[in-house]
Design a protein around this motif. Sequence first.
Motif, short mmCIF file in Angstrom:
data_model
loop_
_atom_site.label_atom_id
_atom_site.label_comp_id
_atom_site.label_asym_id
_atom_site.label_seq_id
_atom_site.Cartn_x
_atom_site.Cartn_y
_atom_site.Cartn_z
N ALA A 1 0.81 -1.22 0.00
CA ALA A 1 0.00 0.00 0.00
C ALA A 1 0.85 1.27 0.00
O ALA A 1 0.40 2.32 -0.47
CB ALA A 1 -0.94 0.00 1.21
N PRO B 1 -1.06 3.13 -3.06
CA PRO B 1 -2.09 3.45 -2.05
C PRO B 1 -3.50 3.11 -2.49
O PRO B 1 -4.38 2.93 -1.65
CB PRO B 1 -1.91 4.96 -1.84
CG PRO B 1 -1.17 5.44 -3.04
CD PRO B 1 -0.30 4.32 -3.48
N GLN B 2 -3.72 2.99 -3.80
CA GLN B 2 -5.07 2.65 -4.25
C GLN B 2 -5.48 1.25 -3.82
O GLN B 2 -6.67 0.93 -3.71
CB GLN B 2 -5.19 2.78 -5.78
CG GLN B 2 -4.50 1.70 -6.59
CD GLN B 2 -3.04 1.99 -6.88
OE1 GLN B 2 -2.41 2.78 -6.17
NE2 GLN B 2 -2.52 1.38 -7.93
N ALA C 1 -5.13 -0.13 -0.88
CA ALA C 1 -5.79 -0.07 0.43
C ALA C 1 -7.23 0.39 0.28
O ALA C 1 -8.14 -0.15 0.93
CB ALA C 1 -5.03 0.86 1.36
N GLN C 2 -7.46 1.37 -0.59
CA GLN C 2 -8.82 1.86 -0.79
C GLN C 2 -9.69 0.81 -1.45
O GLN C 2 -10.86 0.62 -1.08
CB GLN C 2 -8.81 3.13 -1.64
CG GLN C 2 -10.16 3.83 -1.71
CD GLN C 2 -10.66 4.27 -0.35
OE1 GLN C 2 -9.97 4.99 0.38
NE2 GLN C 2 -11.86 3.83 0.02
N ILE C 3 -9.14 0.10 -2.43
CA ILE C 3 -9.89 -0.98 -3.09
C ILE C 3 -10.27 -2.04 -2.08
O ILE C 3 -11.42 -2.51 -2.03
CB ILE C 3 -9.04 -1.59 -4.22
CG1 ILE C 3 -8.90 -0.61 -5.39
CG2 ILE C 3 -9.66 -2.91 -4.71
CD1 ILE C 3 -7.88 -1.04 -6.43
N TYR C 4 -9.31 -2.43 -1.25
CA TYR C 4 -9.55 -3.47 -0.25
C TYR C 4 -10.60 -3.01 0.76
O TYR C 4 -11.54 -3.75 1.08
CB TYR C 4 -8.23 -3.80 0.45
CG TYR C 4 -8.34 -4.82 1.55
CD1 TYR C 4 -8.33 -6.18 1.26
CD2 TYR C 4 -8.44 -4.43 2.89
CE1 TYR C 4 -8.42 -7.13 2.28
CE2 TYR C 4 -8.54 -5.36 3.90
CZ TYR C 4 -8.52 -6.71 3.60
OH TYR C 4 -8.62 -7.64 4.60
N TRP C 5 -10.43 -1.79 1.27
CA TRP C 5 -11.35 -1.28 2.29
C TRP C 5 -12.77 -1.15 1.75
O TRP C 5 -13.74 -1.57 2.39
CB TRP C 5 -10.86 0.06 2.81
CG TRP C 5 -11.84 0.71 3.75
CD1 TRP C 5 -12.70 1.73 3.47
CD2 TRP C 5 -12.09 0.35 5.11
NE1 TRP C 5 -13.47 2.03 4.57
CE2 TRP C 5 -13.11 1.19 5.59
CE3 TRP C 5 -11.55 -0.61 5.96
CZ2 TRP C 5 -13.60 1.11 6.89
CZ3 TRP C 5 -12.03 -0.69 7.27
CH2 TRP C 5 -13.05 0.16 7.71
N THR C 6 -12.90 -0.58 0.56
CA THR C 6 -14.22 -0.32 -0.01
C THR C 6 -14.98 -1.61 -0.28
O THR C 6 -16.19 -1.70 -0.02
CB THR C 6 -14.09 0.49 -1.31
OG1 THR C 6 -13.44 1.74 -1.02
CG2 THR C 6 -15.46 0.76 -1.93
N GLU D 1 -15.54 -2.21 4.56
CA GLU D 1 -16.59 -1.19 4.52
C GLU D 1 -17.95 -1.80 4.17
O GLU D 1 -18.98 -1.44 4.75
CB GLU D 1 -16.23 -0.10 3.51
CG GLU D 1 -17.17 1.10 3.55
CD GLU D 1 -16.68 2.23 2.67
OE1 GLU D 1 -16.45 3.34 3.20
OE2 GLU D 1 -16.52 2.01 1.45
#
Length: 217
Positions: free
Chosen positions: A114, A118-119, A121-126, A130
């Motif tokens: 990440a 960094p994208q 982490a956002q893909i994983y979280w979303t 989430e």
Amino acid sequence: MADQEEPCGAKRQQIIDGAEIVFTECGYEGASMSRIALRASVSKGTLYNYFTGKSELFAAFVEQKATVTLSQVFEPLDGQDDMATTLHKIGLRMVDVVLSPGSLVLYRIVVSEAGKFPQLAQIYWTNGPERAIAQMSAWLAQQMQAGRLREVDPAFAAEQFFALCQTRYGMKRRLQLILEISAEDVEMVVAGAVRLFLDSYSPSPSAKPLATLNTRS
């Protein structure tokens, strides 16, 4: 490499399946589109017809994995069990999912890469946490409206419940300090999580949990 004629959905799935193998073996940075095309048995031209790049393909892989696993985790919400039983079933399934080998590999890929990407982490979280929190909090909000739980932030309550279910073993498993967790140990942790959660969120502070559960479903 010649691609045989297949329905678009089947070809797309073939690519995602190949990508999963490559991401697992090589991580994100080490996974090239050429390697993925080779593993999926498609040409690079076909690969780019479906996905514009590696980030989009990774997102599709994570989204699909989350859709399948979360549908299994939250299946008890469609049943007629009481609240304690439903929480217990969800807790057991959630632990099975988040501490499974496949989920741990994906988690480690995201954490390790990440910083450069960094994208991820956002893909994983979303697509993962989430979505799980949103689905759980929607059900908890219904229980609050029905007077079965105190009126609090349902998303916060959902996160607390998931965290309680991973007590003692979650972090150690992610760090590979322990390789196996027995069903009995998971049962103990989840049963304790349900009791503590209901003690904390029942309408009356002195209320006892609705049920004591010893079955694994």
